[in-house]
Design an enzyme around this catalytic site. Structure first.
Site, PDB file in Angstrom:
ATOM      1  N   ASN A   9      37.842   7.474  -3.411  1.00 30.57           N
ATOM      2  CA  ASN A   9      38.463   8.745  -3.060  1.00 30.57           C
ATOM      3  C   ASN A   9      39.603   8.413  -2.108  1.00 30.57           C
ATOM      4  O   ASN A   9      39.373   8.141  -0.937  1.00 30.57           O
ATOM      5  CB  ASN A   9      37.422   9.660  -2.388  1.00 30.57           C
ATOM      6  CG  ASN A   9      38.055  10.904  -1.785  1.00 30.57           C
ATOM      7  OD1 ASN A   9      39.193  11.259  -2.114  1.00 30.57           O
ATOM      8  ND2 ASN A   9      37.333  11.574  -0.900  1.00 30.57           N
ATOM      9  N   LYS A  11      41.922  10.240  -0.961  1.00 27.00           N
ATOM     10  CA  LYS A  11      42.324  11.322  -0.044  1.00 27.00           C
ATOM     11  C   LYS A  11      43.857  11.450  -0.022  1.00 27.00           C
ATOM     12  O   LYS A  11      44.490  11.245  -1.050  1.00 27.00           O
ATOM     13  CB  LYS A  11      41.739  11.075   1.349  1.00 27.00           C
ATOM     14  CG  LYS A  11      40.232  10.749   1.281  1.00 27.00           C
ATOM     15  CD  LYS A  11      39.545  10.776   2.603  1.00 27.00           C
ATOM     16  CE  LYS A  11      38.063  10.477   2.404  1.00 27.00           C
ATOM     17  NZ  LYS A  11      37.278  10.649   3.598  1.00 27.00           N
ATOM     18  N   GLU A  96      35.927  17.612   3.304  1.00 24.61           N
ATOM     19  CA  GLU A  96      37.226  17.911   3.931  1.00 24.61           C
ATOM     20  C   GLU A  96      37.828  19.192   3.345  1.00 24.61           C
ATOM     21  O   GLU A  96      38.488  19.955   4.040  1.00 24.61           O
ATOM     22  CB  GLU A  96      38.175  16.715   3.761  1.00 24.61           C
ATOM     23  CG  GLU A  96      37.780  15.583   4.708  1.00 24.61           C
ATOM     24  CD  GLU A  96      37.998  14.191   4.152  1.00 24.61           C
ATOM     25  OE1 GLU A  96      38.790  14.017   3.212  1.00 24.61           O
ATOM     26  OE2 GLU A  96      37.354  13.251   4.668  1.00 24.61           O
ATOM     27  N   GLU A 164      27.153  13.131   0.575  1.00 24.75           N
ATOM     28  CA  GLU A 164      27.939  12.580   1.674  1.00 24.75           C
ATOM     29  C   GLU A 164      27.590  13.291   2.976  1.00 24.75           C
ATOM     30  O   GLU A 164      28.111  14.384   3.246  1.00 24.75           O
ATOM     31  CB  GLU A 164      29.436  12.760   1.395  1.00 24.75           C
ATOM     32  CG  GLU A 164      29.905  12.080   0.128  1.00 24.75           C
ATOM     33  CD  GLU A 164      31.404  11.803   0.133  1.00 24.75           C
ATOM     34  OE1 GLU A 164      31.783  10.647  -0.071  1.00 24.75           O
ATOM     35  OE2 GLU A 164      32.188  12.740   0.380  1.00 24.75           O
ATOM     36  N   GLY A 170      34.100   8.516   7.254  1.00 23.70           N
ATOM     37  CA  GLY A 170      35.225   8.007   8.033  1.00 23.70           C
ATOM     38  C   GLY A 170      34.875   7.670   9.475  1.00 23.70           C
ATOM     39  O   GLY A 170      35.748   7.460  10.304  1.00 23.70           O
ATOM     40  N   SER A 210      31.268   6.006   4.796  1.00 21.00           N
ATOM     41  CA  SER A 210      31.387   4.661   5.376  1.00 21.00           C
ATOM     42  C   SER A 210      30.677   3.582   4.550  1.00 21.00           C
ATOM     43  O   SER A 210      30.121   2.634   5.097  1.00 21.00           O
ATOM     44  CB  SER A 210      30.892   4.647   6.825  1.00 21.00           C
ATOM     45  OG  SER A 210      31.677   5.523   7.618  1.00 21.00           O
TER      46      SER A 210
HETATM   47  P1  PGA Z   1      34.600   7.098   3.861  1.00 23.04           P
HETATM   48  O1  PGA Z   1      34.864   8.446   3.019  1.00 23.04           O
HETATM   49  O2  PGA Z   1      34.121   6.071   2.877  1.00 23.04           O
HETATM   50  O3  PGA Z   1      35.936   6.767   4.469  1.00 23.04           O
HETATM   51  O4  PGA Z   1      33.559   7.412   4.885  1.00 23.04           O
HETATM   52  C1  PGA Z   1      34.018   8.829   1.981  1.00 23.04           C
HETATM   53  C2  PGA Z   1      34.475  10.152   1.425  1.00 23.04           C
HETATM   54  O5  PGA Z   1      34.932  11.005   2.201  1.00 23.04           O
HETATM   55  O6  PGA Z   1      34.394  10.390   0.202  1.00 23.04           O
END
Ligand code: PGA
Length: 248
Positions: A9, A11, A96, A164, A170, A210
């Protein structure tokens, strides 16, 4: 029997030129990988990414889709627009989107139905916040997200769920593999109760938050975890490939 699926992803990262460079680096690294490999990229990268993944096993995904066919929805992108590019997967209900852009279980449900009606494969995100977790509300929240988000859906064969925990996204904090496995087990039991044992058995549920090369193997070893939705670590070809190739 469930084939693992690792999805990136991106983003709001990478211009189209940067996407081309990342994909060029990634392609040889995942050429022999066993899991399904998906990259979900910004809308503006889709055409370039489509051309760049040609001849590889990498599948293309978007990060959202409109709930309407067309019309006065400024800033939205329709399923037909995505299909024409060759998009196969679409993330729906990422935390998000829920936190910053007002997505609710109802809008998730509308987008999900639109994706399914147009032959897009949805990756539907669910997960609790830290406050909800600390108040012991995780199950209640997930139940609402699943029952309302998947309302009226009967065919799960193209659907992937991404669990998640919002506090792990993040932040560098990962749910322990046992914890993630247990919570995903709860989601699976919920699906079983509502849609039946066959659906629950074949539905792929990813962990996200993460996930990185150093913890992918442990997470993927869990019986309920069928893959990962990868944010930060998907922006580096080496890291993403290391997760995809977690078995090697
Ligand atoms: P991250 O994000 O691996 O940076 O924690 C995962 C996500 O938001 O899909």
């Amino acid at each position: 029997m469930r084939k693992p699926i690792i999805a990136g992803n991106w983003k709001m990262n990478k211009t189209a030129a940067e996407a081309e460079a990342l994909i060029a680096e990634l392609k040889p690294l995942v050429a022999k990988s066993k899991p399904d490999v998906v990259i979900c990229v910004p809308y503006t990268d889709l055409w370039a990414a489509k051309a760049a993944i040609a001849g590889s096993k990498i599948r293309l995904g978007a990060e959202n889709v409109a709930w309407a066919d067309s019309g006065a929805f400024t800033g939205e992108i329709s399923a037909a627009m995505l299909k024409e590019i060759g998009v196969e997967y679409v993330i729906i209900g990422h935390s998000e989107r829920r936190t910053y852009f007002g997505e609710t279980d109802e809008t998730v449900n509308k987008r999900l139905k639109q994706a399914l009606a147009n032959g897009l494969k949805p990756i539907v995100c669910v997960g609790e916040t830290l406050v909800e977790r600390e108040k012991n509300k995780t199950k209640r929240i997930l139940k609402k997200q699943v029952l309302d988000g998947f309302k009226d859906v009967t065919d799960f064969s193209d659907i992937v769920i991404a669990y998640e925990p919002v506090w792990a996204i993040g932040t560098g904090k990962t749910a322990t593999a046992e914890d993630a496995n247990k919570t995903i087990g709860y989601i699976r039991s919920l699906v079983k109760k509502t849609w039946g044992a066959e659906v629950a058995k074949s539905l792929r549920i990813q962990y996200g938050g993460s996930m990185k090369p150093s913890n992918a193997k442990e997470l993927m070893a869990m019986k309920n975890i069928d893959g990962g939705l990868i944010g930060g670590a998907a922006l580096k070809a080496q890291d993403f490939a290391a997760i995809v190739n977690y078995k090697d």
